[in-house]
Write an enzyme that holds these catalytic residues in place. Structure first.
Site, PDB file in Angstrom:
ATOM      1  CE  LYS A 230     -57.175  79.898 128.577  1.00 12.17           C
ATOM      2  NZ  LYS A 230     -56.782  78.337 128.777  1.00 12.17           N
ATOM      3  CG  ASP A 258     -58.762  76.181 126.797  1.00  7.06           C
ATOM      4  OD1 ASP A 258     -59.711  75.570 127.242  1.00  7.06           O
ATOM      5  OD2 ASP A 258     -57.492  76.383 127.397  1.00  7.06           O
ATOM      6  CD  GLU A 284     -56.808  73.599 125.403  1.00  8.94           C
ATOM      7  OE1 GLU A 284     -56.018  73.675 126.560  1.00  8.94           O
ATOM      8  OE2 GLU A 284     -56.176  74.286 124.169  1.00  8.94           O
ATOM      9  CD  GLU A 311     -55.349  73.013 130.809  1.00 13.09           C
ATOM     10  OE1 GLU A 311     -55.104  73.819 131.715  1.00 13.09           O
ATOM     11  OE2 GLU A 311     -55.415  73.520 129.649  1.00 13.09           O
ATOM     12  CG  ASP A 334     -49.422  69.909 132.239  1.00  8.99           C
ATOM     13  OD1 ASP A 334     -49.758  71.140 132.075  1.00  8.99           O
ATOM     14  OD2 ASP A 334     -48.724  69.816 133.147  1.00  8.99           O
ATOM     15  CG  HIS A 361     -51.531  72.998 129.219  1.00  5.49           C
ATOM     16  ND1 HIS A 361     -51.056  72.742 130.649  1.00  5.49           N
ATOM     17  CD2 HIS A 361     -52.317  74.116 129.104  1.00  5.49           C
ATOM     18  CE1 HIS A 361     -51.465  73.842 131.138  1.00  5.49           C
ATOM     19  NE2 HIS A 361     -52.159  74.472 130.327  1.00  5.49           N
TER      20      HIS A 361
END
Length: 441
Positions: A230, A258, A284, A311, A334, A361
């Site tokens: 992240k 992400d 992402e 997602e 997702d 995801h």
């Protein structure tokens, strides 16, 4: 649809629906933390379809991160009401018709349409329906799908509003082309040990550098060749954490980043360019999940770094536009935000036509259990390739599921039990139901 098990009486009917607000306190350990969502409690609006056969039920859910899960619970209960009293055989024989029946509630549709809480609820209920169908047939969901004819699959898929990108005939042709070699690809997956996955478990934003380093080392030792971190809260922190990551995993392994929608488009471009030295495979959710042209602009500016999103892709129409605009390099659908398999089939088929790899995801409670079925089916019946395809895995909360996913050497092992792997233990539901469960009391 073929494949009805003899273990259940022919006239089985759905007698009721139960929906539970299940919440796990992941905010205490910062599991799932990112630049946008710092303190989520992984949660599920968990649906149980009861029948008059005590050995047959359907289980499904949608995923949230805490407050508001009760809204999804009530919406799912209302979505499921038309199923009560209906024959299980009739429901599973026409899964497209069942989907259209639930979608035809125009009063509920007005609250979306096909987005937000009511669409999450549709996912939860139809996930339970597909689980019921697979259990009725005595097969894991991926195999149920892989044994359906191209026409049966297209009949189940929601192709509304897509004919400018994908016609019914094109969808049948895509599936028909792959049908003769499905069995070979199942054997290939069995021989390689399952479907490849990457881990996000090391990369949550709230983890300390020491914990990051330790978990990355564990991931490498467990056979992962793809890891995701992240980013997006602080550039200096991102640079430091990515440097630690490359020190541990080396430069041969794939690294993904992400941002969880935290940037505007110009900021996304500038930030990703600053992180380019670490050679990420993709960025992402660089900006708003609804911004098709924004994603396209980011993609042009940061290449060869890929752009991934999905997602929070609210429905198949948004994905259609992403594909048409050349906005993404990786599609991250997702299993609990799109309206279950019916809508997911449509996205997989469009992705095949537009040559965009699907890397689902799975960062949430139970999502790994679901997406393993979807990814296996995609390889077997739609894409026919593993090139540039890897599915997310997070090592959280699997102990609460009756048929948990199993990952060995960086691969999802192939599920063998009937259903969609969505059933939770009754003890877990009782303990973590909100607000009356024993944990929350």
């Amino acid at each position: 649809m073929s494949g009805t098990s003899d273990r259940h009486p022919a006239m089985t009917t759905i007698t009721g629906v139960r929906v539970f607000d299940v919440r796990f306190p992941t905010s205490l350990s910062l599991d799932g933390s990112d630049a946008m969502n710092k303190d989520g409690d992984y949660s599920a609006a968990y649906v149980v379809l009861d029948t008059d056969d005590p050995e047959l039920s359907g289980f499904g859910f949608t995923f949230t991160i805490g407050r508001g899960n009760d809204l999804c619970v009530e919406a799912a209960r209302q979505r499921a009401l038309p199923l009560i009293g209906r024959s299980v055989d009739e429901i599973v024989a026409d899964l497209g018709g069942t989907y259209r029946l639930l979608a035809s509630d125009t009063q509920l549709r007005w609250l979306g349409p096909e987005k937000g809480v009511v669409h999450l609820a549709m996912a939860a209920v139809m996930n339970a329906v597909w689980d019921l169908a697979a259990r009725r047939a005595g097969k894991p969901l991926w195999r149920l799908l892989a044994e359906m004819t191209p026409e049966e699959l297209v009949d189940a898929a929601d192709l509304r509003y897509l004919s400018d990108a994908l016609t019914r005939d094109e969808a049948v042709d895509i599936l028909s082309e792959m049908e003769p070699t499905r069995a070979r690809r199942i054997s290939d997956l069995e021989a390689r040990g399952g479907y490849p996955c990457y881990t996000t478990s090391a990369g949550w934003l709230g983890y300390s550098d020491d914990k990051l380093r330790r978990l990355l080392r564990e991931a490498v030792d467990e056979g992962y060749r793809h890891v995701k971190l992240k980013v997006g809260a602080n550039l200096d922190d991102d640079i430091r954490r990515l440097r630690i990551t490359r020190d541990v995993i080396g430069w041969d392994a794939k690294l993904m980043i992400d941002a969880n929608q935290v940037w505007d488009v110009p900021e996304a471009i500038e930030w990703v360019q600053r992180l380019a030295e670490f050679e990420p495979l993709w960025i992402e959710e660089p900006t708003s999940p609804d911004d098709v042209l924004g994603h396209a602009a980011v993609r042009r500016a940061v290449a060869p770094i890929g752009v991934a999103t999905g997602e929070h892709g609210m429905n198949r129409v948004l994905f259609k536009q992403m594909f048409q605009a050349g906005a993404i390099d990786y599609c991250q659908l997702d299993a609990a935000r799109l309206a279950s398999v019916n809508e997911i089939l449509a996205v997989y088929l469009m992705a095949k036509k537009f040559a965009v790899p699907v890397c689902p995801h799975a960062g949430g409670v139970g999502l790994c259990e679901l997406v393993q079925h979807l990814s296996i089916f995609d390889y077997v019946a739609v894409s026919g390739t593993l090139e540039n395809r890897v599915t997310e895995f997070v090592d959280h909360l699997h102990e609460h599921f009756a048929d948990p996913c199993i990952v060995v050497d960086g691969n999802y092992t192939i599920p063998s039990k009937p259903g969609y792997s969505a059933e939770m233990f009754e003890e877990s539901v009782a303990r973590y139901s909100y607000p009356g469960g024993s944990y929350w009391r």
